[in-house]
Design a protein around this motif. Sequence first.
Motif, PDB file in Angstrom:
ATOM      1  N   LEU A 182       0.735  -1.485  -0.023  1.00  0.00           N
ATOM      2  CA  LEU A 182      -0.066  -0.271  -0.027  1.00  0.00           C
ATOM      3  C   LEU A 182       1.106   1.490   0.595  1.00  0.00           C
ATOM      4  N   MET A 183       1.444   1.059   0.725  1.00  0.00           N
ATOM      5  CA  MET A 183       2.656   2.850   1.217  1.00  0.00           C
ATOM      6  C   MET A 183       3.590   2.696  -0.184  1.00  0.00           C
ATOM      7  N   ASN A 184       4.283   1.551  -0.294  1.00  0.00           N
ATOM      8  CA  ASN A 184       6.033   1.970  -0.726  1.00  0.00           C
ATOM      9  C   ASN A 184       4.349   2.242  -2.401  1.00  0.00           C
ATOM     10  N   PRO A 185       3.842   2.458  -3.241  1.00  0.00           N
ATOM     11  CA  PRO A 185       3.584   2.293  -4.301  1.00  0.00           C
ATOM     12  C   PRO A 185       3.217   4.364  -4.189  1.00  0.00           C
ATOM     13  N   LEU A 186       1.525   4.267  -2.821  1.00  0.00           N
ATOM     14  CA  LEU A 186       1.578   5.705  -3.046  1.00  0.00           C
ATOM     15  C   LEU A 186       2.347   7.024  -2.530  1.00  0.00           C
ATOM     16  N   ILE A 187       3.885   6.356  -2.075  1.00  0.00           N
ATOM     17  CA  ILE A 187       4.564   7.045  -2.321  1.00  0.00           C
ATOM     18  C   ILE A 187       5.637   7.355  -2.669  1.00  0.00           C
ATOM     19  N   HIS A 188       5.465   6.493  -3.612  1.00  0.00           N
ATOM     20  CA  HIS A 188       6.548   6.390  -5.227  1.00  0.00           C
ATOM     21  C   HIS A 188       5.491   7.086  -6.401  1.00  0.00           C
ATOM     22  N   TYR A 189       3.955   7.424  -6.126  1.00  0.00           N
ATOM     23  CA  TYR A 189       3.147   8.019  -7.282  1.00  0.00           C
ATOM     24  C   TYR A 189       3.506   9.334  -7.884  1.00  0.00           C
ATOM     25  N   GLU A 190       3.201   9.170  -9.260  1.00  0.00           N
ATOM     26  CA  GLU A 190       3.799  10.411  -8.959  1.00  0.00           C
ATOM     27  C   GLU A 190       2.568  10.690 -10.658  1.00  0.00           C
ATOM     28  N   THR A 191       2.874  11.414 -11.196  1.00  0.00           N
ATOM     29  CA  THR A 191       1.293  12.392 -12.420  1.00  0.00           C
ATOM     30  C   THR A 191       1.414  11.298 -13.439  1.00  0.00           C
ATOM     31  N   GLY A 192       0.537  11.669 -13.685  1.00  0.00           N
ATOM     32  CA  GLY A 192       0.331  10.418 -15.523  1.00  0.00           C
ATOM     33  C   GLY A 192       2.013  11.123 -15.956  1.00  0.00           C
ATOM     34  N   LYS A 193       2.401  11.893 -16.451  1.00  0.00           N
ATOM     35  CA  LYS A 193       3.315  13.046 -17.010  1.00  0.00           C
ATOM     36  C   LYS A 193       4.728  11.943 -16.710  1.00  0.00           C
ATOM     37  N   LEU A 194       4.231  11.175 -15.915  1.00  0.00           N
ATOM     38  CA  LEU A 194       5.372  10.544 -15.311  1.00  0.00           C
ATOM     39  C   LEU A 194       6.654   9.897 -16.179  1.00  0.00           C
ATOM     40  N   ILE A 195       5.993   9.285 -17.700  1.00  0.00           N
ATOM     41  CA  ILE A 195       6.410   8.627 -18.466  1.00  0.00           C
ATOM     42  C   ILE A 195       7.053   9.351 -19.556  1.00  0.00           C
ATOM     43  N   GLN A 196       6.301  10.572 -19.902  1.00  0.00           N
ATOM     44  CA  GLN A 196       7.363  11.100 -20.431  1.00  0.00           C
ATOM     45  C   GLN A 196       8.753  12.555 -19.613  1.00  0.00           C
ATOM     46  N   ARG A 197       8.218  12.076 -18.623  1.00  0.00           N
ATOM     47  CA  ARG A 197       9.507  12.916 -17.838  1.00  0.00           C
ATOM     48  C   ARG A 197      10.985  11.638 -18.312  1.00  0.00           C
ATOM     49  N   GLN A 198      10.597  10.506 -17.831  1.00  0.00           N
ATOM     50  CA  GLN A 198      11.618   9.456 -17.256  1.00  0.00           C
ATOM     51  C   GLN A 198      11.749   9.280 -19.232  1.00  0.00           C
ATOM     52  N   PHE A 199      11.177   9.529 -19.598  1.00  0.00           N
ATOM     53  CA  PHE A 199      12.139   8.950 -21.015  1.00  0.00           C
ATOM     54  C   PHE A 199      12.898  10.272 -21.864  1.00  0.00           C
ATOM     55  N   GLN A 200      12.989  11.692 -21.586  1.00  0.00           N
ATOM     56  CA  GLN A 200      13.027  12.936 -21.461  1.00  0.00           C
ATOM     57  C   GLN A 200      14.735  12.590 -20.526  1.00  0.00           C
ATOM     58  N   LEU A 201      14.491  12.135 -19.627  1.00  0.00           N
ATOM     59  CA  LEU A 201      15.324  11.485 -18.719  1.00  0.00           C
ATOM     60  C   LEU A 201      16.573  10.589 -19.495  1.00  0.00           C
ATOM     61  N   LEU A 202      15.634   9.603 -19.621  1.00  0.00           N
ATOM     62  CA  LEU A 202      16.639   8.626 -20.447  1.00  0.00           C
ATOM     63  C   LEU A 202      17.588   9.192 -21.637  1.00  0.00           C
ATOM     64  N   GLU A 203      16.663  10.004 -22.691  1.00  0.00           N
ATOM     65  CA  GLU A 203      17.955  10.577 -23.466  1.00  0.00           C
ATOM     66  C   GLU A 203      19.223  11.156 -23.116  1.00  0.00           C
ATOM     67  N   HIS A 204      18.820  12.430 -21.617  1.00  0.00           N
ATOM     68  CA  HIS A 204      20.137  13.525 -21.197  1.00  0.00           C
ATOM     69  C   HIS A 204      21.162  12.392 -21.221  1.00  0.00           C
ATOM     70  N   LEU A 205      20.982  10.802 -20.260  1.00  0.00           N
ATOM     71  CA  LEU A 205      21.032  10.255 -20.208  1.00  0.00           C
ATOM     72  C   LEU A 205      22.250   9.698 -20.938  1.00  0.00           C
ATOM     73  N   GLU A 206      21.669   9.102 -22.393  1.00  0.00           N
ATOM     74  CA  GLU A 206      22.396   8.866 -23.075  1.00  0.00           C
ATOM     75  C   GLU A 206      23.146   9.580 -23.189  1.00  0.00           C
TER      76      GLU A 206
END
Length: 251
Positions: A182-206
């Motif tokens: 219960l708590m683990n997913p809620l504490i790590h909750y992100e909005t629907g834009k998470l995937i977009q932000r993570q993709f941009q972070l992945l691009e930056h890492l590369e």
Amino acid sequence: MKIERVRIGRLTLKITTSSPEISITIPINQLIPAEQKWVDLTQYNISDNGRIISWPTYPDIEPINLDLLTGNTDNQTLLTPITYIAIKAVRGLHPYHQALDKAGHLPTPLKPPDFDKEAMLAWLEINPVIIQQQASKVLCVANTRAYIAAINLLPPDTNIPVRWYTGRNDKHLKILVAADRLMNPLIHYETGKLIQRQFQLLEHLERSKYPKVISTNPPITPITFAKQIGVDPRTLRPKEKQGPQSGSPDE
């Protein structure tokens, strides 16, 4: 808790304890100094109190102290420090988790991408799987997402970081299970834009030449990333390039 058995293989040393019975696997290359090409690890000695393994013939090899491996099991957490175990030795989720799954409380996470093995093991170092000895079986009691990712993305013989839960099937274990589910997913909750932000972070890492995180040929595209995690490619879009600025701050 005392050392009951020691088994030495080509790649790992396995210690089995009694009261409680816990199996601890240590990679051989963590024991032998780099300058020593070969030693006979079967020439070990177990201390009179049954808690220390040493190699008198090889003083350069650090003794294995069971107290350091298992920690103080009298503390409230009842969790040992990190050790290693082969994924295939963990036989599934604890019955408390299975009961929650049957009740319809199993979350449906995104499909994990094809993470690079080295990156996956690095993530497990900071998110070790929590396991418990249940009769003759070793079961996952917490950090279930890490366990499920590991069994899906890594070879079964891979040694992964784990912490042992040394307590009983009581209220304390139920708190760990509830916090994990219960708590683990809620504490790590992100909005629907998470995937977009993570993709941009992945691009930056590369672009920044970080070690490879996802096993795909660079440069990764929105389509390939979306397919790996099982979402609609339209969810993602390339980062908009900044056009030339008109004017300047001094104007």
